[in-house]
Design a protein around this motif. Structure first.
Motif, PDB file in Angstrom:
ATOM      1  N   ASN A  56       0.839  -1.278   0.037  1.00  0.00           N
ATOM      2  CA  ASN A  56      -0.082   0.134  -0.060  1.00  0.00           C
ATOM      3  C   ASN A  56       0.778   1.318  -0.051  1.00  0.00           C
ATOM      4  O   ASN A  56       0.327   2.313  -0.538  1.00  0.00           O
ATOM      5  CB  ASN A  56      -0.938  -0.022   1.135  1.00  0.00           C
ATOM      6  CG  ASN A  56      -2.169  -0.875   0.943  1.00  0.00           C
ATOM      7  OD1 ASN A  56      -2.190  -1.592  -0.077  1.00  0.00           O
ATOM      8  ND2 ASN A  56      -3.029  -0.723   2.027  1.00  0.00           N
ATOM      9  N   TYR A  57       2.097   1.173   0.501  1.00  0.00           N
ATOM     10  CA  TYR A  57       3.021   2.449   0.397  1.00  0.00           C
ATOM     11  C   TYR A  57       4.140   2.358  -0.406  1.00  0.00           C
ATOM     12  O   TYR A  57       5.157   3.160  -0.567  1.00  0.00           O
ATOM     13  CB  TYR A  57       3.544   2.390   1.997  1.00  0.00           C
ATOM     14  CG  TYR A  57       2.493   2.081   3.131  1.00  0.00           C
ATOM     15  CD1 TYR A  57       1.392   3.117   3.140  1.00  0.00           C
ATOM     16  CD2 TYR A  57       2.819   1.189   4.028  1.00  0.00           C
ATOM     17  CE1 TYR A  57       0.318   2.870   4.214  1.00  0.00           C
ATOM     18  CE2 TYR A  57       1.785   1.014   5.072  1.00  0.00           C
ATOM     19  CZ  TYR A  57       0.827   2.036   5.032  1.00  0.00           C
ATOM     20  OH  TYR A  57      -0.205   1.583   6.114  1.00  0.00           O
ATOM     21  N   ARG A 250      -6.742   0.946   2.280  1.00  0.00           N
ATOM     22  CA  ARG A 250      -7.110   0.777   1.080  1.00  0.00           C
ATOM     23  C   ARG A 250      -8.330   1.365   0.498  1.00  0.00           C
ATOM     24  O   ARG A 250      -8.369   1.932  -0.431  1.00  0.00           O
ATOM     25  CB  ARG A 250      -7.404  -0.691   0.637  1.00  0.00           C
ATOM     26  CG  ARG A 250      -7.627  -1.245  -0.545  1.00  0.00           C
ATOM     27  CD  ARG A 250      -6.903  -0.783  -1.412  1.00  0.00           C
ATOM     28  NE  ARG A 250      -5.454  -1.081  -1.596  1.00  0.00           N
ATOM     29  CZ  ARG A 250      -4.505  -0.650  -2.748  1.00  0.00           C
ATOM     30  NH1 ARG A 250      -5.057  -0.034  -3.540  1.00  0.00           N
ATOM     31  NH2 ARG A 250      -3.041  -0.951  -2.486  1.00  0.00           N
ATOM     32  N   GLU A 325      -5.364   9.110   4.328  1.00  0.00           N
ATOM     33  CA  GLU A 325      -6.851   8.707   4.110  1.00  0.00           C
ATOM     34  C   GLU A 325      -7.498   9.592   3.308  1.00  0.00           C
ATOM     35  O   GLU A 325      -8.406   9.285   2.173  1.00  0.00           O
ATOM     36  CB  GLU A 325      -7.529   8.926   5.510  1.00  0.00           C
ATOM     37  CG  GLU A 325      -9.150   8.493   5.496  1.00  0.00           C
ATOM     38  CD  GLU A 325      -9.706   8.535   6.808  1.00  0.00           C
ATOM     39  OE1 GLU A 325     -11.026   8.426   6.741  1.00  0.00           O
ATOM     40  OE2 GLU A 325      -8.835   8.570   7.914  1.00  0.00           O
ATOM     41  N   THR A 328      -6.006   9.150  -0.491  1.00  0.00           N
ATOM     42  CA  THR A 328      -6.690   7.837  -0.964  1.00  0.00           C
ATOM     43  C   THR A 328      -8.054   8.051  -1.331  1.00  0.00           C
ATOM     44  O   THR A 328      -8.380   7.558  -2.678  1.00  0.00           O
ATOM     45  CB  THR A 328      -6.624   6.711   0.036  1.00  0.00           C
ATOM     46  OG1 THR A 328      -5.336   6.458   0.519  1.00  0.00           O
ATOM     47  CG2 THR A 328      -7.249   5.428  -0.588  1.00  0.00           C
ATOM     48  N   GLY A 358     -12.563   3.861  -2.436  1.00  0.00           N
ATOM     49  CA  GLY A 358     -11.047   3.809  -2.102  1.00  0.00           C
ATOM     50  C   GLY A 358     -10.310   3.858  -3.289  1.00  0.00           C
ATOM     51  O   GLY A 358     -10.487   4.218  -4.659  1.00  0.00           O
ATOM     52  N   LEU A 359      -9.267   3.149  -3.255  1.00  0.00           N
ATOM     53  CA  LEU A 359      -8.260   2.695  -4.141  1.00  0.00           C
ATOM     54  C   LEU A 359      -8.283   1.288  -4.399  1.00  0.00           C
ATOM     55  O   LEU A 359      -7.316   0.576  -4.817  1.00  0.00           O
ATOM     56  CB  LEU A 359      -6.977   3.203  -3.904  1.00  0.00           C
ATOM     57  CG  LEU A 359      -6.540   4.657  -4.540  1.00  0.00           C
ATOM     58  CD1 LEU A 359      -4.948   5.218  -3.872  1.00  0.00           C
ATOM     59  CD2 LEU A 359      -6.742   4.864  -5.900  1.00  0.00           C
ATOM     60  N   LEU A 401      -1.318   3.375  -2.497  1.00  0.00           N
ATOM     61  CA  LEU A 401      -1.845   4.346  -2.009  1.00  0.00           C
ATOM     62  C   LEU A 401      -1.112   5.757  -2.223  1.00  0.00           C
ATOM     63  O   LEU A 401      -1.581   6.886  -2.309  1.00  0.00           O
ATOM     64  CB  LEU A 401      -2.056   4.446  -0.514  1.00  0.00           C
ATOM     65  CG  LEU A 401      -2.990   2.925   0.039  1.00  0.00           C
ATOM     66  CD1 LEU A 401      -3.103   2.938   1.391  1.00  0.00           C
ATOM     67  CD2 LEU A 401      -4.434   2.824  -0.967  1.00  0.00           C
ATOM     68  N   THR A 402       0.251   5.718  -2.110  1.00  0.00           N
ATOM     69  CA  THR A 402       1.103   6.766  -2.337  1.00  0.00           C
ATOM     70  C   THR A 402       1.548   7.201  -3.915  1.00  0.00           C
ATOM     71  O   THR A 402       2.365   7.834  -3.996  1.00  0.00           O
ATOM     72  CB  THR A 402       2.563   6.161  -1.567  1.00  0.00           C
ATOM     73  OG1 THR A 402       2.983   5.185  -2.276  1.00  0.00           O
ATOM     74  CG2 THR A 402       2.241   6.162  -0.131  1.00  0.00           C
TER      75      THR A 402
END
Length: 425
Positions: A56-57, A250, A325, A328, A358-359, A401-402
């Motif tokens: 996620n990062y 996520r 948050e 995202t 979200g993503l 997410l980044t």
């Protein structure tokens, strides 16, 4: 010089036929940074896969990488079973201070093993121990892992078939919108629970994903989740939320169930919980349910110490405020708008379904062949994106997410072009 062909021939010669992702992406990757993977020929690929939600990062985040490298260089404990270690204590304290307390959640943390399926097995096992009941209710198109207990509450027939034995003590029920909102929520389940002649043994637990990732990016409505939580409470059934792929931010909030305002009895986490792609899994348990005997559920790799170190740093970096948050949610809205535009452009000939939160986003195509053409062309254009759903008919996006805005935009441009070509061929 060794080439991709050399590596692929070595892999196919020695590795089991069970491998899958390398079949759709037949190149040899050597480096990864952020949302970019680099093959040995130097070609770069934008990553909309993120290790199936494990990254996620992003790949090799510099601050997380430093923590991991220092851990090894300083001869810190690597393997500690469930012995006391400083990094274990720091992880638990940070998780409580930055994740649980700000959300007014109270859970004990069990470390059941290295992967998500271990977390699910622990939750199912404990639910049965607590209640003294055997049956577990799961949902159509749900996916919870590949070990036997987790497979028993998984919907996909191909994956279930691999068990080789009957998968028992579970009962599938319709997920939200399974009947197109023609049938009132929980009408069937509630009837079975209240009818003494239904043949349904009272369940120990219900296990649910708020967004079904492998099942096709099917997002449950918040009101449906609240209704499910209330139904479980009314009938004294434990509620387990599987947040292995949809947790750790996520869908926006750290937990995917936050939007619904529910408090599950148990929560399973894995994938991105280490922050760096290293194996770690958690089963969160309401304190009153923590009735394990010492050693009653264990495993050799139930606490990989470098993953504790990187996970603690990830909490500090990304969950000390609400910036990730908000980002995202904003990026997810952008993906949704782009998918809506694609769907609208083809509405006269095809019904494309825009899905997700979200993503975690999906674009449902008429069939799996078309979705496969989209992902194949995307790969040829330098984008890694997979399919999901019972017939692999959904183009599934799980970017980091980044991911930078321009890289997200460029990847969506590739998908848009691939969809246009697939549907007009």
């Amino acid at each position: 010089m060794t080439t991709t062909a050399d590596h692929s021939s070595t892999t196919t010669a020695y590795e089991s036929e069970v491998r899958s992702y390398s079949r759709g992406w037949p190149v040899t990757f050597t480096h990864a940074k952020g949302s970019t993977l680099t093959a040995e020929d130097g070609r770069e690929y934008t990553d909309f896969f993120a290790g199936a939600g494990t990254l996620n990062y992003g790949h090799n985040h510099p601050e997380l990488k430093k923590i991991v490298i220092d851990h090894f260089l300083e001869d810190r404990v690597v393997h500690g079973l469930d012995m006391f270690t400083d990094v274990r204590s720091q992880f638990l304290q940070s998780f409580n201070d930055l994740i649980l307390e700000p959300r007014d959640l109270d859970y004990k943390v069990a470390f059941p093993g290295p992967g998500g399926t271990n977390a699910v097995e622990a939750a199912l096992k404990l639910a049965r121990k607590v209640t003294g009941r055997e049956s577990v209710v799961s949902f159509t198109n749900g996916f919870h892992g590949m070990t036997l207990g987790a497979l028993s509450v998984t919907g996909n027939s191909m994956k279930r078939g691999g068990a080789g034995i009957p998968l028992v003590h579970s009962t599938p029920m319709p997920f939200d919108d399974y009947f197109g909102q023609i049938v009132p929520d929980f009408m069937y389940l509630e009837r079975l629970l209240t009818d003494g002649g239904s043949g349904l043994n009272k369940p120990a637990a219900v296990i649910v994903e708020t967004v079904q990732g492998e099942g096709g990016i099917n997002a449950a409505r918040a009101e449906w989740l609240r209704g499910l939580a209330e139904l479980c409470k009314t009938h004294d059934i434990l509620l387990i939320v599987d947040d292995i792929q949809m947790g750790c931010g996520r869908t926006g909030g750290f937990f995917s169930f936050e939007e619904a305002g529910i408090e599950p009895d148990m929560v399973t986490l894995s994938k991105s919980i280490s922050g760096y792609g290293m194996p770690l899994a958690l089963t969160l348990i309401k304190p009153e349910l923590d009735i394990w005997e010492p050693g009653e559920h264990n495993g050799t790799f139930r606490g990989f110490a470098p993953a504790f170190a990187s996970g603690t740093k990830a909490f500090e970096l990304f969950w000390s405020d609400d910036e990730l948050e908000k980002s995202t949610i904003s990026k997810g809205a952008y993906v949704e708008s782009r998918f809506n535009q694609i769907a609208a452009r083809h509405a006269d000939q095809h019904e494309l379904i825009v899905k997700g939160r979200g993503l975690a986003r999906g674009l449902g195509l008429p069939n799996g062949d078309l979705a496969g053409k989209v992902t194949t062309q995307a790969f040829e254009e330098g984008l890694l994106v997979e399919t999901s759903g019972p017939d692999d008919e959904v183009v599934k996006l799980l970017p980091a997410l980044t991911i930078p805005d321009d890289q997200l935009r460029d990847g969506l441009d590739i998908i848009e072009k691939a969809v246009d070509e697939a549907l007009t061929a």
